[in-house]
Structure formats: C-alpha cells, structure tokens
Design a protein around this motif. Structure first.
Motif, PDB file in Angstrom:
ATOM      1  N   ALA A 164       1.015  -1.088  -0.216  1.00  0.00           N
ATOM      2  CA  ALA A 164      -0.033  -0.060  -0.118  1.00  0.00           C
ATOM      3  C   ALA A 164       0.862   1.440  -0.051  1.00  0.00           C
ATOM      4  O   ALA A 164       1.956   1.434   0.791  1.00  0.00           O
ATOM      5  N   ALA A 165       0.426   2.305  -0.436  1.00  0.00           N
ATOM      6  CA  ALA A 165       1.190   3.478  -0.798  1.00  0.00           C
ATOM      7  C   ALA A 165       0.950   4.192   0.471  1.00  0.00           C
ATOM      8  O   ALA A 165       1.849   5.374   0.687  1.00  0.00           O
ATOM      9  N   GLY A 166      -0.177   4.220   1.158  1.00  0.00           N
ATOM     10  CA  GLY A 166      -0.386   4.691   2.614  1.00  0.00           C
ATOM     11  C   GLY A 166      -1.265   6.045   2.189  1.00  0.00           C
ATOM     12  O   GLY A 166      -1.258   6.853   3.178  1.00  0.00           O
ATOM     13  N   ARG A 167      -1.623   6.370   0.914  1.00  0.00           N
ATOM     14  CA  ARG A 167      -2.501   7.580   0.840  1.00  0.00           C
ATOM     15  C   ARG A 167      -3.835   7.021   0.041  1.00  0.00           C
ATOM     16  O   ARG A 167      -3.663   6.243  -0.914  1.00  0.00           O
ATOM     17  N   PRO A 168      -4.817   7.822   0.361  1.00  0.00           N
ATOM     18  CA  PRO A 168      -6.089   7.546  -0.331  1.00  0.00           C
ATOM     19  C   PRO A 168      -6.148   7.781  -1.923  1.00  0.00           C
ATOM     20  O   PRO A 168      -5.454   9.008  -2.179  1.00  0.00           O
ATOM     21  N   ALA A 169      -6.775   7.078  -2.612  1.00  0.00           N
ATOM     22  CA  ALA A 169      -6.914   7.496  -4.039  1.00  0.00           C
ATOM     23  C   ALA A 169      -8.269   6.812  -4.612  1.00  0.00           C
ATOM     24  O   ALA A 169      -8.908   5.728  -4.203  1.00  0.00           O
ATOM     25  N   GLU A 170      -8.827   7.519  -5.632  1.00  0.00           N
ATOM     26  CA  GLU A 170     -10.158   7.042  -6.181  1.00  0.00           C
ATOM     27  C   GLU A 170      -9.815   6.358  -7.356  1.00  0.00           C
ATOM     28  O   GLU A 170      -8.876   6.493  -8.212  1.00  0.00           O
ATOM     29  N   ALA A 171     -10.446   5.034  -7.147  1.00  0.00           N
ATOM     30  CA  ALA A 171     -10.056   3.921  -8.326  1.00  0.00           C
ATOM     31  C   ALA A 171     -10.796   3.985  -9.659  1.00  0.00           C
ATOM     32  O   ALA A 171     -12.049   4.706  -9.367  1.00  0.00           O
ATOM     33  N   LEU A 172     -10.245   3.629 -10.538  1.00  0.00           N
ATOM     34  CA  LEU A 172     -11.389   3.722 -12.044  1.00  0.00           C
ATOM     35  C   LEU A 172     -12.392   2.903 -11.911  1.00  0.00           C
ATOM     36  O   LEU A 172     -12.380   1.912 -11.186  1.00  0.00           O
ATOM     37  N   PRO A 173     -13.520   2.953 -12.778  1.00  0.00           N
ATOM     38  CA  PRO A 173     -14.606   2.073 -12.873  1.00  0.00           C
ATOM     39  C   PRO A 173     -14.028   0.569 -13.280  1.00  0.00           C
ATOM     40  O   PRO A 173     -12.882   0.473 -13.919  1.00  0.00           O
ATOM     41  N   LEU A 174     -14.597  -0.179 -12.780  1.00  0.00           N
ATOM     42  CA  LEU A 174     -14.095  -1.668 -12.798  1.00  0.00           C
ATOM     43  C   LEU A 174     -14.535  -2.348 -14.117  1.00  0.00           C
ATOM     44  O   LEU A 174     -13.659  -2.896 -14.734  1.00  0.00           O
ATOM     45  N   ALA A 175     -15.647  -1.870 -14.743  1.00  0.00           N
ATOM     46  CA  ALA A 175     -16.016  -2.610 -15.804  1.00  0.00           C
ATOM     47  C   ALA A 175     -15.149  -2.417 -17.105  1.00  0.00           C
ATOM     48  O   ALA A 175     -14.655  -3.524 -17.786  1.00  0.00           O
ATOM     49  N   PRO A 176     -14.489  -1.186 -17.416  1.00  0.00           N
ATOM     50  CA  PRO A 176     -13.673  -1.094 -18.605  1.00  0.00           C
ATOM     51  C   PRO A 176     -12.404  -1.801 -18.350  1.00  0.00           C
ATOM     52  O   PRO A 176     -11.861  -2.465 -19.398  1.00  0.00           O
TER      53      PRO A 176
ATOM     54  N   ASN B  95      -5.295  -4.078  -1.573  1.00  0.00           N
ATOM     55  CA  ASN B  95      -5.360  -2.630  -0.998  1.00  0.00           C
ATOM     56  C   ASN B  95      -6.465  -1.574  -1.515  1.00  0.00           C
ATOM     57  O   ASN B  95      -6.186  -0.619  -1.981  1.00  0.00           O
ATOM     58  N   PRO B  96      -7.605  -1.895  -1.471  1.00  0.00           N
ATOM     59  CA  PRO B  96      -8.756  -1.129  -1.883  1.00  0.00           C
ATOM     60  C   PRO B  96      -8.904   0.384  -1.336  1.00  0.00           C
ATOM     61  O   PRO B  96      -8.520   0.393  -0.065  1.00  0.00           O
ATOM     62  N   GLY B  97      -9.069   1.377  -2.056  1.00  0.00           N
ATOM     63  CA  GLY B  97      -9.032   2.672  -1.683  1.00  0.00           C
ATOM     64  C   GLY B  97      -7.669   3.267  -1.552  1.00  0.00           C
ATOM     65  O   GLY B  97      -7.692   4.578  -1.227  1.00  0.00           O
ATOM     66  N   ASP B  98      -6.566   2.672  -1.733  1.00  0.00           N
ATOM     67  CA  ASP B  98      -5.171   3.107  -1.534  1.00  0.00           C
ATOM     68  C   ASP B  98      -4.652   3.553  -2.881  1.00  0.00           C
ATOM     69  O   ASP B  98      -4.973   2.973  -4.031  1.00  0.00           O
ATOM     70  N   ALA B  99      -3.793   4.208  -2.932  1.00  0.00           N
ATOM     71  CA  ALA B  99      -3.053   4.894  -4.228  1.00  0.00           C
ATOM     72  C   ALA B  99      -2.139   3.707  -5.003  1.00  0.00           C
ATOM     73  O   ALA B  99      -2.065   3.696  -6.002  1.00  0.00           O
ATOM     74  N   GLY B 100      -1.922   2.624  -3.979  1.00  0.00           N
ATOM     75  CA  GLY B 100      -1.169   1.509  -4.632  1.00  0.00           C
ATOM     76  C   GLY B 100      -2.143   0.256  -5.000  1.00  0.00           C
ATOM     77  O   GLY B 100      -1.635  -0.706  -5.012  1.00  0.00           O
ATOM     78  N   ALA B 101      -3.311   0.392  -5.175  1.00  0.00           N
ATOM     79  CA  ALA B 101      -4.340  -0.681  -5.133  1.00  0.00           C
ATOM     80  C   ALA B 101      -4.197  -1.162  -6.606  1.00  0.00           C
ATOM     81  O   ALA B 101      -3.851  -0.481  -7.532  1.00  0.00           O
ATOM     82  N   THR B 102      -4.350  -2.625  -6.499  1.00  0.00           N
ATOM     83  CA  THR B 102      -4.420  -3.096  -7.887  1.00  0.00           C
ATOM     84  C   THR B 102      -5.578  -4.036  -8.433  1.00  0.00           C
ATOM     85  O   THR B 102      -6.181  -4.397  -7.064  1.00  0.00           O
TER      86      THR B 102
ATOM     87  N   ALA C 176      -5.208   0.087  -9.990  1.00  0.00           N
ATOM     88  CA  ALA C 176      -6.586   0.677 -10.042  1.00  0.00           C
ATOM     89  C   ALA C 176      -6.720   2.025 -10.225  1.00  0.00           C
ATOM     90  O   ALA C 176      -7.765   2.488 -10.400  1.00  0.00           O
ATOM     91  N   VAL C 177      -5.630   2.732 -10.078  1.00  0.00           N
ATOM     92  CA  VAL C 177      -6.045   4.403 -10.349  1.00  0.00           C
ATOM     93  C   VAL C 177      -5.717   4.814 -11.438  1.00  0.00           C
ATOM     94  O   VAL C 177      -6.379   5.576 -12.346  1.00  0.00           O
ATOM     95  N   SER C 178      -4.435   4.365 -12.239  1.00  0.00           N
ATOM     96  CA  SER C 178      -4.338   4.716 -13.516  1.00  0.00           C
ATOM     97  C   SER C 178      -4.802   3.726 -14.667  1.00  0.00           C
ATOM     98  O   SER C 178      -4.941   4.327 -15.818  1.00  0.00           O
ATOM     99  N   GLY C 179      -5.112   2.669 -14.420  1.00  0.00           N
ATOM    100  CA  GLY C 179      -5.623   1.841 -15.466  1.00  0.00           C
ATOM    101  C   GLY C 179      -4.402   0.880 -15.935  1.00  0.00           C
ATOM    102  O   GLY C 179      -4.873   0.029 -16.910  1.00  0.00           O
ATOM    103  N   ALA C 180      -3.380   1.135 -15.855  1.00  0.00           N
ATOM    104  CA  ALA C 180      -2.123   0.573 -16.673  1.00  0.00           C
ATOM    105  C   ALA C 180      -1.960  -0.957 -16.146  1.00  0.00           C
ATOM    106  O   ALA C 180      -2.217  -1.219 -14.895  1.00  0.00           O
TER     107      ALA C 180
END
Length: 512
Positions: free
Chosen positions: A239-251, A271-278, A300-304
C-alpha cells in the motif's frame, strides 16, 4: 515376518492395507463424490437456479457490497457466477492472520442470497484431504495414510503373480474367503492405473507442505515470491499509504477479457481505496492438464497493466499438471463418469481387502473371536456402511433442518458425524452378520429417501434427475448387498442344519 521376498511383500500388503484402510476408504468415497461437487452444491441450494450470467456486472455488484461491508480490508475477492454456481461469492481479508470473511450474494441484485446456508459439495471436498480437522493435522494424517496405501498397492502387485489371470476368476460360491479375495482382485486390477495415479498425485498436491525445505531455503520464508516467480500468482504491491479514487471496474475487466479468451472466474482488489491498489482479473484455466489460471493485474488508479501471469516454469507446470490430473478439471462428462466409477472401484478394493482380512482370521467353529478381530470387524462395518449412512443423513439434514437456522452449515456437518458415530456403535451391540444386513438396509433406505424428501420439502420437485437417480442407484446397490448377505447366511444356516452329526455334508448340498 515370513522368509522370502514375496512372502514379505504379502505381509507388508496385508498390514499396510489394514492400518490405512479405514481412513483411505473414507478419503476415496468422499473424494469420488467431489467429482460432482458442483452438482451436489446445486442440489443442496434448491433456491438457486443455474443459468448464464454476465460476469462483469456481477463483479461490480460484488465490489459494491465490499465497499459497504468491508471498506478497511486489505484485499477483496469476488467470485463471479458460473453455470454450476449461480451466486456471487465475496470474500475479504482484514489481515494476514485473520480468517477470511465471506458472503454469498444474489447474482441479479447483489444483496445477500436467501439460499440456505450449507457447505454443499465443498464439505466432502475438504473432508477428503483434511478429514474436517484442523487443516494441517488433517492433511498430515491423509498424506501419511496415502503414502502407506501407495506401499500397499505396489506390494500387492508384487504379491499377486497371477493378478491379471485372477481378474477373470470370480468364485463367489466356493468359500467366503475365496469370494472376497476374487472381488478384491477384480476391483483392484480393473482400475489399477487409476488407483496408482490418484494416490500418487494426491500426495504430490500436498508435497510443498510435506517437504517445504527447498522453497524455504531458496526464498527465505518469502512464499509469495515463490508463487510469483513460478507464474502461479501476481506480485503483491504494498500500500502507498494515501487514499485514491479507483477507476471504474467494468472497462478494466473488458480490456482483460479482450486479451484472454477464457471465462472470467474471479476479481481481486489488493489494498482497496489506496493509491497503490491493484485489480487482478483471474480467468478459468484453459482446457488441459495444467491447473493454471491466466491473470492480468491493473493499477486500479491509472488503469495501466502492471503484470501478466505468463507461461509457468517447467517444475510448476509439472506440479499443476499433477494437480489437474488429480482433480480432473479437464475431463469431459464421459471421462468424469469414468473417473467416478474408478473411484468407486478404489473404495470397493479397500473395503473388500478389509473384510478379507477379518474373514481369513475367523476362528474355528465353536471358538469365540478374540478382541482384536471383533474390533476390526466392528470398524469395518462402522466405516464401510457407517460412512454412507452419514452421507445420506447429511443430504437429508439439508432438506429437513430449518432454512433460517443459525449456523446451519455446522449443523449439517454435525448430523453427518453424529449419524456416522451412531452407525459405528451399532455393530458393537448386534451380532456381526446381522449388523451387516441391518446396516446395509438402513443405508439403502436412507439414500432412497433422499430424492423423496427433497421433492416433498422444496418447490423443485424432481428437477435434479441425475442426482436423484444416483441416490436411488446407491440405495438399491446397498439394499441388494444387504439382501445378498442375508441370503448367503440363510444358505449357511440350512447347510449347518442338514449336516450329519459326523460333520460331513450330504452330497449336492450348497457349500457354505
């Protein structure tokens, strides 16, 4: 031990088979049942209707539930509906030490399903390699028994020089011992390759637990890295230790489906809700022996795309192939039925061997059997017929226990073990041969009652025709077996009554 190599192998085969026989009979029977684990689970949740379902919306419903009910978990797991498991399974892990939380959701609404709480076919699946004990203890017991059974199989091949010739000989009426020996040979030889394969692969599937030293030495306790480098899992990103909004799951899932042409099986969010989420899309294994699930991991944040699980290393591929061979995920319906029949013959081989041991040591007329022989005979009945009685009671409990009963799945397991324990005590209070007849008839009646009770207690009627037919077939076989024992004892009694005082039977009398 008797002198001579074959005599030594015969001694080893006899005692290895007896020591492990009761455990391995239970393992073979419950393991054979798990070839139809999904069918058993569907029957035990009659409120559910099997059918196709779009996996991506189902995954989104599962994630939505987890966001509300497990927002601080370190990992989420969503098992999307399958044709043979028409529910959304959600699981969450709060910490590495805490047990998984879980819930079953309706595939259309995403709310907790109203289907009855039950382990379904998973009960037998877990029993066949853990005995419903503490996982580590149960696996060590089953693994040790399987290793001894493998020794018994090999020593049995060495012992029976005419084993394939004896396969074509079945002298049922010659004597009790001869008939049981021939039945043991027939069931053992007919599926001998299967018996060797299933025993060996069963040991191999738990090999890392029995012999962990190589992985421990190479990875210094970092087991996760072992699974990543062998291409069995994706890398765990901290986990990155800071919150972040994840992209929509469907795409993200749609992109993954565009790369992997297998059905989606599970979605993992680390790590849901975290900047390091996958977000990890896990697909069903391709048709074949290797038990490998293609996986694609996204940021989960950038979609890469951050990782793809590629081709496994040779050692891992061999290991997963053994696992796939043992579980028969690759099998067509016809091949699965063949595996099922071979599993039944494996159970029959063990059962006839156990009975043969006691028949061969029966005392002479007028002598009372010793305590050891009485104990073995009681354990034989308690296992060979007590286990089927427990299984039939397990199915009946699924229909008769209140649907809203708290800890209902635990109660079903309690009924299974309670009925088995009761059935194991009966032979201690009844004459040995009468116990065989009474217990066989009881098991047959209980299995025959399963489809009737199922039809009367649900609105499904006889929708599960294949399952109901299997229950009736098992009940008929057990009842006919009990009748055969009764008729055999009747002929023995008639022969004893007609035998002259000198002990010679009149010419033409049916042999005992």
């Amino acid at each position: 031990m008797r002198p001579g190599f074959r005599q030594s192998m015969a001694w080893l085969h006899t005692w290895a088979g007896l020591v492990t026989g009761w455990v391995m009979f239970a393992v073979f029977v419950t393991g054979t049942a798990t070839y139809y684990r999904a069918d058993i689970s569907l029957w035990m949740r009659p409120e559910l209707r099997a059918g196709p379902s779009d996996p991506i919306p189902a995954a989104e419903r599962g994630i939505a539930y987890l966001k509300t009910h497990a927002p601080k978990a370190m990992a989420w797991y969503v098992s999307v509906p399958q044709p043979d498991r028409p529910v959304i399974g959600v699981y969450w892990m709060d910490s590495l030490e805490a047990p998984l939380g879980q819930a079953l959701l309706d595939r259309e609404t995403g709310t907790p399903t109203r289907a009855r709480d039950t382990q379904g076919g998973d009960f037998f699946y877990r029993f066949h390699y853990e005995l419903q004990m503490m996982p580590t203890l149960g696996r060590w017991i089953v693994g040790g028994a399987a290793m001894i059974l493998l020794v018994a199989l090999i020593s049995g091949i060495v012992t029976h020089r005419r084993i394939f010739a004896d396969f074509f000989t079945f002298r049922r009426d010659k004597s009790a011992q001869r008939g049981w020996l021939d039945a043991h040979n027939v069931t053992g030889v007919l599926a001998l390759p299967f018996h060797l394969m299933i025993t060996y692969t069963g040991i191999v599937t738990l090999g890392l637990m029995y012999m962990p030293w190589g992985v421990t030495a190479a990875y210094k306790g970092d087991d996760l890295r072992f699974f990543v480098e062998s291409a069995q899992s994706t890398t765990w990103r901290p986990a990155a230790g800071r919150p972040a909004e994840a992209l929509p799951l469907a795409p993200l899932l749609a992109r993954a489906q565009g790369e992997v042409f297998e059905p989606l099986e599970m979605v993992i969010v680390n790590n849901p809700g975290d900047a390091g989420a996958t977000v990890v899309a896990v697909f069903e294994e391709p048709h074949g022996l290797a038990h490998q699930h293609p996986q694609i991991a996204f940021d989960a944040v950038s979609g890469a795309v951050v990782e793809r699980v590629g081709t496994m290393k040779p050692a891992a591929h061999v290991f997963t192939s053994f696992m796939g061979l043992h579980e028969a995920h690759f099998a067509s319906p016809v091949l699965r039925a063949l595996f099922f029949l071979c599993g039944l013959m494996g159970a029959a081989t063990i059962a006839t061997g156990l009975v043969l041991w006691s028949v061969a040591r029966m005392p002479k007329a007028g002598e009372a059997p010793r305590f050891g022989l009485r104990l073995v005979r009681g354990l034989n009945i308690g296992t060979i017929l007590g286990l089927p009685i427990g299984m039939a009671a397990f199915f009946l409990a699924n229909r008769l226990l209140p649907v809203d009963l708290a800890h209902r799945a635990t109660w079903e397991g309690g009924v299974f073990f309670g009925a088995w324990a009761l059935a194991a005590l009966v032979p201690l209070a009844r004459p040995h041969r009468r116990a065989w007849v009474e217990m066989g008839l009881s098991a047959g009646l209980l299995f025959g009652a399963v489809p009737i009770v199922g039809a009367l207690t649900t609105d499904r009627g006889f929708d599960f025709l294949a399952f109901d037919a299997a229950m009736l077939g098992l009940g008929l076989v057990l009842a006919l077996g009990a009748r055969a024992v009764s008729l055999y004892e009747g002929r023995r009694a008639a022969a004893r009554a007609a035998r002259p005082a000198g002990g010679l039977a009149p010419e033409g009398l049916v042999k005992a």
